[in-house]
Write a protein that holds these residues in place. Sequence first.
Motif, short mmCIF file in Angstrom:
data_model
loop_
_atom_site.label_atom_id
_atom_site.label_comp_id
_atom_site.label_asym_id
_atom_site.label_seq_id
_atom_site.Cartn_x
_atom_site.Cartn_y
_atom_site.Cartn_z
N PHE A 87 13.02 11.51 5.22
CA PHE A 87 12.66 10.33 4.43
C PHE A 87 12.53 10.77 2.97
CE2 PHE A 87 11.01 8.66 8.54
CZ PHE A 87 11.67 7.45 8.53
N PRO A 88 12.76 9.85 2.02
CA PRO A 88 12.59 10.24 0.61
C PRO A 88 11.14 10.59 0.31
CG PRO A 88 12.94 7.87 0.79
CD PRO A 88 13.12 8.43 2.16
N ALA A 99 0.84 -1.20 0.00
CA ALA A 99 0.00 0.00 0.00
C ALA A 99 0.88 1.25 0.00
CB ALA A 99 -0.87 -0.01 1.24
N THR A 140 6.50 8.25 -3.82
CA THR A 140 6.69 7.95 -5.24
C THR A 140 5.52 8.53 -6.05
OG1 THR A 140 7.70 5.90 -4.52
CG2 THR A 140 7.15 6.04 -6.85
N1 LIG Z 1 9.86 3.79 11.74
C1 LIG Z 1 10.04 3.62 10.44
N2 LIG Z 1 9.37 4.38 9.54
C2 LIG Z 1 9.58 4.16 8.22
C3 LIG Z 1 10.49 3.17 7.74
N3 LIG Z 1 10.47 3.18 6.39
C4 LIG Z 1 9.58 4.13 6.03
N4 LIG Z 1 9.04 4.73 7.12
C5 LIG Z 1 7.98 5.77 7.12
O1 LIG Z 1 7.03 5.44 6.11
C6 LIG Z 1 6.90 6.55 5.19
C7 LIG Z 1 6.63 6.04 3.81
O2 LIG Z 1 7.76 5.35 3.32
P1 LIG Z 1 7.99 5.15 1.74
O3 LIG Z 1 9.17 4.24 1.58
O4 LIG Z 1 8.00 6.45 1.04
O5 LIG Z 1 6.64 4.37 1.39
P2 LIG Z 1 6.21 3.80 -0.04
O6 LIG Z 1 5.68 2.41 0.20
O7 LIG Z 1 7.29 3.94 -1.02
O8 LIG Z 1 4.97 4.74 -0.40
P3 LIG Z 1 4.45 5.16 -1.88
O9 LIG Z 1 5.62 5.76 -2.60
O10 LIG Z 1 3.35 6.15 -1.61
O11 LIG Z 1 3.93 3.91 -2.51
C8 LIG Z 1 8.21 7.32 5.34
O12 LIG Z 1 8.04 8.66 4.97
C9 LIG Z 1 8.48 7.17 6.82
O13 LIG Z 1 7.71 8.09 7.58
C10 LIG Z 1 11.21 2.39 8.73
O14 LIG Z 1 12.01 1.50 8.42
N5 LIG Z 1 10.93 2.65 10.05
#
Ligand SMILES: Nc1nc2c(ncn2[C@@H]2O[C@H](COP(=O)(O)OP(=O)(O)OP(=O)(O)O)[C@@H](O)[C@H]2O)c(=O)[nH]1
Length: 317
Positions: free
Chosen positions: A118-119, A70, A122
């Motif tokens: 955080f990056p 998700a 997407t």
């Molecule tokens: N505590 C913690 N938070 C995390 C971690 N990885 C990601 N997050 C949180 O989750 C958010 C979303 O992470 P992304 O990697 O951008 O999520 P994604 O699945 O790529 O999301 P989309 O690009 O919308 O599909 C980040 O901005 C952080 O706030 C982790 O390893 N630990």
Amino acid sequence: MTSPITSRHSIVPLESYRLAQYMKPIACFICGEGNTFDSELCHLCHAPMALAHQANDQQVEPQMIAVIGAAGAGKTVYLGMLTDMLSSCNSELQLLARGAFSISLQQATIAALARCDFPDKTPNEPDRWNWMHYQAMMSNRRHPLEIMIPDMAGEALLEEINHPHSYPVIRAFLSKCTGALLLIDAGRLENGDRGHDLTGMKILSYLRELNEQRQRKDQNYPLAIVFTKADECNTCFDSPPAFAERYAAGVWGHCQQRWDRCRFFAAGVVGSCGVRRDWNTFVRVPLRVEPRGVTEPFLWLLKQFEDRRSRQRRKKS
Ligand SMILES: Nc1nc2c(ncn2[C@@H]2O[C@H](COP(=O)(O)OP(=O)(O)OP(=O)(O)O)[C@@H](O)[C@H]2O)c(=O)[nH]1
Ligand SMILES: [Mg+2]
Ligand SMILES: [Zn+2]
């Protein structure tokens, strides 16, 4: 043939032979659509045409790994950290990028984490996704594996599931993939948010549907369920299967009944998070980077590919 055009002041070569190159279409590696030799992205699905050029140069068929989940499940952070850990260390497995475009995601993730951020999320447009093409060198294997992984947007994936054919690239990639990592936010599950379990089930049902339409025999490719952000949970790292049974009963049941080669993992990229105030919003920021359990699901997946390759070799001989 180059026949010059002469004008009163100059001679301009008419390089009509160049047009001949446009006569032979190059098939997109992901959707198979014909493209001109100088296209950068497939005009139908927007996958980089470099994948087709590189794959044509290789003798081995690449393994296509789907990293799905998700929106906000942590796919981009996980993939950026995974590729960074495996490209710099020289241990059991080393990833070598094929093409500069393969390094963009790693670079963006590591740069963001280094400035305690955080990056970015997407974007939903496939032409803005990062694709990675790597050669995986394993210390105990003679032949390297070719690997392709796109970083797809979670929202686009759910849109494709709810409205099939809205994102042809997702459908084409998932119909061809040879292994998958399904990422689910463990923190939210532990907080009682059942929505992530339901989304996980929806994604698995969609994969299953696509698998049933495959002509190939290896319909049941390996699937790793990765509980991300496990750093925010108390129990996830202790036993990911027990965590799944307790907090993601739907996904757990689906995997037990419908997926032969499936394993549960827990991963966390950061040690702890804080909150920063940006104008009127609160943004989560990583306080320290402390990857745990990041490489294990990926190594397990590669081992499954290797085992399959050995089985196929044994069958042939
Ligand atoms: N505590 C913690 N938070 C995390 C971690 N990885 C990601 N997050 C949180 O989750 C958010 C979303 O992470 P992304 O990697 O951008 O999520 P994604 O699945 O790529 O999301 P989309 O690009 O919308 O599909 C980040 O901005 C952080 O706030 C982790 O390893 N630990
Ligand atoms: Mg993302
Ligand atoms: Zn295409």
